[in-house]
Motif scaffolding. Structure first.
Motif: not given
Lengths: 752, 160
Positions: A555-572
């Motif tokens: 749930e903390d992963i977002e797909w953007k511009d061909g990449q997986a991004h970890a979202v949320g302050a703890s994954h910065d």
């Protein structure tokens, strides 16, 4: 997984660009393999014996001498294709068309076939087959076939859709009717009425590649076929049904296809090749000659159409009515019904009625040809609209704009339209520089509109992500004009990767689930929907893999511009993971990464176009030259604009050929007299000007990117656009296409 | 049927084959030599899909007998690119989307190359009439003509 196909406006990066197609280099170097470019070990050569008669009872076929010839490995007749159709009339028609059973129904109808070690032996064997015919009276003209004294092709046909039902058989298979309102009341309100009869002649799709296949039946009940087709899954089903094979044991591979335009949606000789292989126990290659292609495949309907349209002086159409008589060849079909549905589809009409009449004649079984049945109906309707505009004294474009269908219009064939492009294409035509360019002596200008439904249908794709992060996309719709490029672009768009990292291919029937064929302008529309869905499924998998790699909740992963991004302050501190990063670790995170999709692509957006044509007519010879041509069409969203333009230009060129030159010419004996490209003259390079295009994009609300089908609509307006231009140039209404020099000279003579 | 022994040159290489007296050069290329880039659209010289160079002249190879190739020089589509280096016409056909189904493309490329060999700066009309022996049913010819114009300009060294 559920898939939301609704349109969502967003910035697109790959879609809308013009990259080189993935199959391009093979095609410019001669490496691409078409139907006839494939061979199998031990392969035999097939040849087909065809009826020289338009209509004849087959009394006896003696194949014994042919079978005795050294080098002949199999001879088949209808007896080798037993009737397994179980009362399915349309399947029986396909069977009977592949190989005549009791009667030869047209010049060129197959009656027997041989498989031999080479072409010399095969040809010799054909000459040794004896066929005794009882020649019967024939009829090839649509109006004559409806006459009470016409020879009846099929004594079992009692016209459907008529009450009371007729008590005698005839060549009229069925009536169909569409419309709404009260046309009689509508005509009573009209200030001016135009009523005319139009005729169009039968044309062929004219693909440059003749039908070709290699069929191989094995002793274990399995079989393979390599074939040029628009629909390998459909060919598999039909061939399996006709030969009594298990569907999954017949593997059909579509070759590169050298043009189809609808003509390669129907099986022709493929069941015969399979029957020969089954009998001979060896692979069989069957390639039609051009003469056979003309005589025994294709063509479109010949038609005769009555149109009546009325309008008030201010240019409002009060009623419109048409009766459309279409030939279907020697078997029942529904081509007139389609024509009746499309005839008035461009307009917003209070009172409209169309009647389609299906007529059997001694000509080849009619096949789909690009927006099948619509060009002839549009020719009649758009010619009558043009006449009516002149009669009222209103500009032909303004008249159409005033009556054009729009969002919310109830179409003449029933459904209520969503957002559509007829109005915008007409406004674009009105504003186009072409409309106001000066004309010279003997020149004329015409314009016309056209409509096509577009199909969706059953579709599935597989999208596999390789260990290096590149992507293979397997689709089931045959690529007839660049769809591997457009689908690669769509996959790249959705995944957020480079176009060059995606390679799309057309799968065989053993490698992918069922797909409907490439028809109804559905290739890019439906397969792109399945590709988007498959890509989204692959992204869901990649997000799970990224979650494993990072050991964080998905749930903390977002797909953007061909990449997986970890979202949320703890994954910065987590750097994004690309497709390549995730693919490289796939072996340790759950194995290969793929996205699949199986769906019915609903919501194909209807398509409209408006064409403008200038011609110059030589009054001495009646010869016509198209000197300028403009196509304006709504694409919804042009995925690869260069190939969209190509569809617009190609359809326009085919329509120009139909309008000016192309027709099947039959002798008194019912034999086709022009079964070759010398005498059936399709447009050549020196016949045409550049064909200008204007792509409009009115998004289809039922596709994530707004895509509509684009392949077919472009052949609908040209017959009328050219006819209106010629009529403008010579001052006489031309009502019979092709508008060949003799017809123009006859019209000019009648006017004097 | 007896066969005829033929020695010829194809795409610069010496080639020998046996063929029947009634066998077309196209059939020899496709069926005996595996050079299937030349296509048969009609077999009667009307469509140009089998266009081949014979001693520097463009011919329909379906109208030439295999036996007639004795001692002559043949060029086919397979010899147009040099290894991975495409001929400018091939590149421009790809860039301009000048092919859809592609069955006519080898013939168009051979015919267009023959044109540019003798006329490096053809007008649109000259291109259209030179290519009138090659049928294309997909494109309406627009993008083919533009690709030939662009390739000609590049081969002449004109600034784009």
């Amino acid at each position: 997984m559920s898939f939301d196909a609704s349109y969502n406006e967003k910035e697109l990066n790959a879609v809308g660009t013009r990259p080189v197609r993935p199959d391009g280099v093979d095609k410019v170097t001669g490496r691409a393999r078409y139907g006839a470019d494939y061979n199998m070990p031990g392969q035999l050569v097939a040849r087909v014996l065809r009826s020289p008669h338009a209509h004849a009872r087959i009394l006896r076929i003696d194949t014994s001498q042919a079978e005795a010839l050294k080098g002949v490995k199999a001879v088949v007749t209808a007896a080798d294709l037993p009737d397994l159709t179980d009362g399915d009339a349309s399947l029986f028609a396909i069977l009977d068309n592949c190989m005549a059973r009791t009667k030869a129904l047209y010049d060129g109808h197959a009656v027997a076939a041989v498989a031999a070690i080479d072409v010399h032996v095969a040809r010799k064997a054909l000459k040794l087959i004896e066929v005794d015919y009882e020649v019967l009276p024939h009829v090839v003209d649509v109006d004559l076939a409806m006459a009470p004294d016409a020879p009846v092709l099929d004594e079992t046909i009692i016209t459907k859709g008529v009450t009371p039902a007729p008590d005698a058989p005839s060549n009229v298979f069925a009536h169909s009717e569409f419309g709404h309102g009260d046309v009689a009341a509508g005509f009573a309100k009209a200030d001016e009425i135009v009523e005319r009869t139009f005729k169009t002649e039968q044309t062929h799709q004219g693909y440059i590649e003749p039908h070709a296949c290699v069929a191989s039946c094995n002793s274990d009940g399995s079989a393979e076929m390599w074939v040029c087709t628009q629909g390998p899954f459909v060919y598999r089903q039909v061939c399996a049904d006709l030969l009594g094979l298990e569907v999954s044991k017949l593997k059909v591979t579509s070759s590169e296809i050298g043009g189809g335009f609808g003509g390669k949606t129907h099986v022709w000789a493929e069941p015969v090749a399979l029957a020969l292989s089954r009998k001979a126990g060896r692979p069989v290659k069957l390639v039609m000659s051009r003469n056979e292609v003309f005589r025994a495949s294709g063509p479109t309907s010949a038609t005769s159409i009555d149109v009546k349209i009325g309008a008030t002086k201010d240019g409002t159409i009060t009623a419109a009515e048409a009766t459309l008589r279409y030939t279907s060849g020697p078997y029942p079909d529904t081509w007139a019904e389609t024509g009746a549905m499309t005839a008035f589809a461009c307009y917003d009409l209070e009172n409209v009625k169309t009647v389609g009449i299906e007529v059997l004649v001694n000509r080849p079984k009619v096949a789909a040809y690009r927006a099948p049945s619509a060009p002839m109906a549009a020719f009649a309707v758009e010619s009558a609209i043009d006449s009516l505009a002149h009669k009222i004294g209103i500009d032909a474009v303004d008249f159409r704009i005033k009556n054009a269908a729009r969002e919310g219009t109830r179409s003449s064939y029933g459904p209520v339209y969503g957002p559509i492009g007829i109005g915008p294409t007409l406004e674009a035509a009105k504003a186009h520089a072409h409309m106001s360019a000066p004309l010279g002596k003997n020149q004329g200008r015409g314009m016309a509109c056209g409509f096509w439904f577009n199909f969706g249908g059953q579709t599935c794709t597989d999208l596999n992500i390789s260990a290096d992060g590149t992507v293979t996309l397997s689709v089931g719709t045959v690529d007839v004009g660049g769809s591997r490029a457009s689908l690669s672009m769509i996959a790249a768009e959705e995944l957020g990767i480079a176009y060059e990292d995606v390679k799309a291919g057309v799968a065989d029937t053993a490698s992918l689930g069922y797909n409907d064929m490439t028809d109804g302008s559905r290739g890019t529309f439906s397969s792109s929907m399945a590709t988007i869905s498959a890509a989204r499924n692959a992204i869901a998998v990649m997000k799970q893999r990224a979650a494993l790699m990072w050991d964080i909740p998905v749930e903390d992963i977002e797909w953007k511009d061909g990449q997986a991004h970890a979202v949320g302050a703890s994954h910065d501190n987590l750097a994004p993971l690309s497709v390549k990063d995730i693919a490289a670790k796939a072996g340790n995170t759950g194995g290969p990464i793929a996205g699949h999709s199986e769906l019915v692509a609903d919501g194909a957006g209807v398509s409209f176009g408006t064409h403008i044509c200038d011609v110059e007519v030589d009054p001495e010879t009646g010869a016509t030259r198209v000197i300028r041509y403009t196509v304006i069409q709504d694409a919804g969203k042009a995925v690869h604009p260069a190939y969209v333009e190509g569809q617009y230009q190609g359809g326009a060129a085919q329509g120009i050929g139909w309008a000016l030159n192309e027709e099947y010419i039959y002798g008194e004996d019912g034999r086709l007299q022009n079964a070759g490209f010398l005498d059936y003259r399709i447009p050549v390079c020196s016949d045409l000007p550049m064909i200008d295009t204007q792509i409009l994009e009115i998004p289809n609300p039922n596709h994530p990117y707004g895509v509509r089908g684009v392949g077919e609509t472009s052949i609908v307006p040209p017959l009328a656009a050219v006819a209106n231009a010629v009529s403008d140039a010579v001052g006489v209404r031309m009502t019979h296409v092709p508008i060949s020099p003799p017809r123009i000279l006859a019209a000019l003579k009648a006017q004097r | 049927m007896t066969t005829i022994a033929v020695s010829t040159t194809i795409n610069g290489d010496d080639v020998e084959y046996l063929c029947h007296a009634d066998e077309s050069l196209l059939d020899v290329l496709r069926n005996r030599l595996g050079l299937m880039g030349s296509k048969e659209g009609c077999g009667t010289g009307d469509c140009g899909a089998c266009s081949t160079m014979l001693d520097g002249r463009i011919v329909c190879s379906c109208l030439v007998l295999g036996a007639e190739a004795e001692g002559r020089e043949i060029e086919t589509i397979e010899g147009m690119a040099h290894g991975h280096d495409l001929h400018p016409l091939q590149t421009k056909f790809l860039e301009h989307a000048a092919l859809q189904c592609g069955i006519c493309t080898p013939g168009f490329l051979m015919a267009a190359k023959a044109l540019l060999d003798v006329n490096p700066d053809p007008t649109e009309e000259e291109i259209r009439f030179w290519l009138a022996g090659n049928l294309c049913r997909c494109t309406g010819y627009d993008k083919i003509v533009r690709a030939v114009q662009d390739a000609a300009a590049e081969m002449r060294g004109d600034a784009a």
